[in-house]
Design a protein around this motif. Structure first.
Motif, mmCIF file in Angstrom:
data_model
loop_
_atom_site.group_PDB
_atom_site.id
_atom_site.type_symbol
_atom_site.label_atom_id
_atom_site.label_comp_id
_atom_site.label_asym_id
_atom_site.label_seq_id
_atom_site.Cartn_x
_atom_site.Cartn_y
_atom_site.Cartn_z
ATOM 1 N N ALA A 1 0.830 -1.216 0.000
ATOM 2 C CA ALA A 1 0.000 0.000 0.000
ATOM 3 C C ALA A 1 0.862 1.263 0.000
ATOM 4 C CB ALA A 1 -0.944 -0.007 1.200
ATOM 5 N N LEU A 2 2.089 1.165 0.510
ATOM 6 C CA LEU A 2 3.024 2.292 0.492
ATOM 7 C C LEU A 2 3.831 2.350 -0.804
ATOM 8 C CD1 LEU A 2 4.483 2.217 4.116
ATOM 9 C CD2 LEU A 2 3.003 3.977 3.118
ATOM 10 N N ARG B 1 -2.919 7.557 6.578
ATOM 11 C CA ARG B 1 -1.650 7.019 7.064
ATOM 12 C C ARG B 1 -1.409 7.427 8.509
ATOM 13 N NH1 ARG B 1 4.228 7.256 4.077
ATOM 14 N NH2 ARG B 1 5.256 5.906 5.579
ATOM 15 N N GLY B 2 -0.868 6.482 9.306
ATOM 16 C CA GLY B 2 -0.543 6.772 10.694
ATOM 17 C C GLY B 2 -0.365 5.488 11.477
ATOM 18 N N TRP B 3 -0.373 5.617 12.787
ATOM 19 C CA TRP B 3 -0.225 4.449 13.651
ATOM 20 C C TRP B 3 -0.805 4.727 15.029
ATOM 21 C CZ3 TRP B 3 2.797 6.009 17.689
ATOM 22 C CH2 TRP B 3 3.799 6.952 17.458
ATOM 23 N N VAL C 1 0.004 -0.054 12.440
ATOM 24 C CA VAL C 1 0.343 0.932 11.419
ATOM 25 C C VAL C 1 -0.684 0.796 10.304
ATOM 26 C CG1 VAL C 1 2.786 1.147 11.978
ATOM 27 C CG2 VAL C 1 2.062 -0.634 10.421
ATOM 28 N N ARG C 2 -1.078 1.929 9.723
ATOM 29 C CA ARG C 2 -2.154 1.898 8.728
ATOM 30 C C ARG C 2 -1.871 2.867 7.584
ATOM 31 N NH1 ARG C 2 -3.347 4.068 13.349
ATOM 32 N NH2 ARG C 2 -3.839 6.269 13.437
ATOM 33 N N VAL C 3 -2.377 2.495 6.443
ATOM 34 C CA VAL C 3 -2.328 3.361 5.270
ATOM 35 C C VAL C 3 -3.369 2.866 4.273
ATOM 36 C CG1 VAL C 3 -0.500 2.070 4.065
ATOM 37 C CG2 VAL C 3 -0.839 4.496 3.562
ATOM 38 N N GLU C 4 -4.146 3.794 3.737
ATOM 39 C CA GLU C 4 -5.156 3.498 2.714
ATOM 40 C C GLU C 4 -6.017 2.284 3.056
ATOM 41 O OE1 GLU C 4 -3.070 3.503 -1.066
ATOM 42 O OE2 GLU C 4 -3.153 5.697 -1.105
ATOM 43 N N GLY C 5 -6.418 2.162 4.304
ATOM 44 C CA GLY C 5 -7.305 1.081 4.735
ATOM 45 C C GLY C 5 -6.607 -0.227 5.077
#
Length: 181
Positions: free
Chosen positions: A69-70, A151-153, A166-170
């Motif tokens: 996703a990154l 994006r974040g955590w 940790v998350r990004v775009e779902g």
């Protein structure tokens, strides 16, 4: 002369972060009356969770999907998924240093809680973003504004384990670390 309530030890279980500073050889106050700054004393009483210490990774679920996703290239993804990075965290009131350490790459994040800063993610996904980290109860919640949405955590402690999502775009990656020092 200090009052009796000012003489209580800062090495009580509620003051574990002073003990961590003492173990690192830093000068620390011995009693409440030794605190030289009111902000230092305020932070000591109001720090929701003590993240200080060295943490070893136990699990890392959905990490490859998170890296996809990154837009991290496949070669780096394959290497990164084989690693079990450690975290070395130094927390002093609202100032934190989180070191992510591995045999491949190290990443150091230094910040003050509640203050937005530009985060350079060179070596992670080679982006820059505006990052803000705040307390939400006993959890640290990071929001990273940049090219990637959502994006974040979120990081919290349960017993001797630290949990990091940790998350990004779902896409969410769940990591668990065990405190070793």
């Amino acid at each position: 002369m200090a009052r009796r309530d000012q003489q209580r030890s800062l090495f009580s279980p509620a003051a574990g972060f002073w003990g961590a500073d003492r173990r690192r050889g830093n000068a620390v106050p011995q009693t409440v009356s030794d605190c030289t700054y009111s902000k230092e004393l305020y932070n000591w009483y109001n720090m929701p969770v003590d993240f200080n210490g060295y943490w070893k990774m136990l699990s890392n679920d959905n990490f490859e999907e998170y890296l996809k996703a990154l837009d991290v290239n496949i070669a780096v993804r394959k290497i990164a998924t084989l690693l079990k990075p450690d975290k070395d965290i130094i927390q002093n009131g609202d100032h934190m240093i989180i070191k992510t350490l591995s045999t491949f790459k190290n990443y150091i994040m230094e910040f003050d809680i509640g203050k937005e800063f530009e985060e350079d993610l060179t070596g992670v996904d080679d982006r820059k973003c505006m990052t803000t980290i705040n307390w939400e109860g006993d959890k640290l919640v990071c929001v990273q504004k940049g090219e990637k949405v959502g994006r974040g955590w979120t990081q919290w402690v349960e017993g001797d384990e630290m949990h990091l999502e940790v998350r990004v775009e779902g896409v969410i990656c769940k990591q668990v670390f065990k405190k070793v020092q």
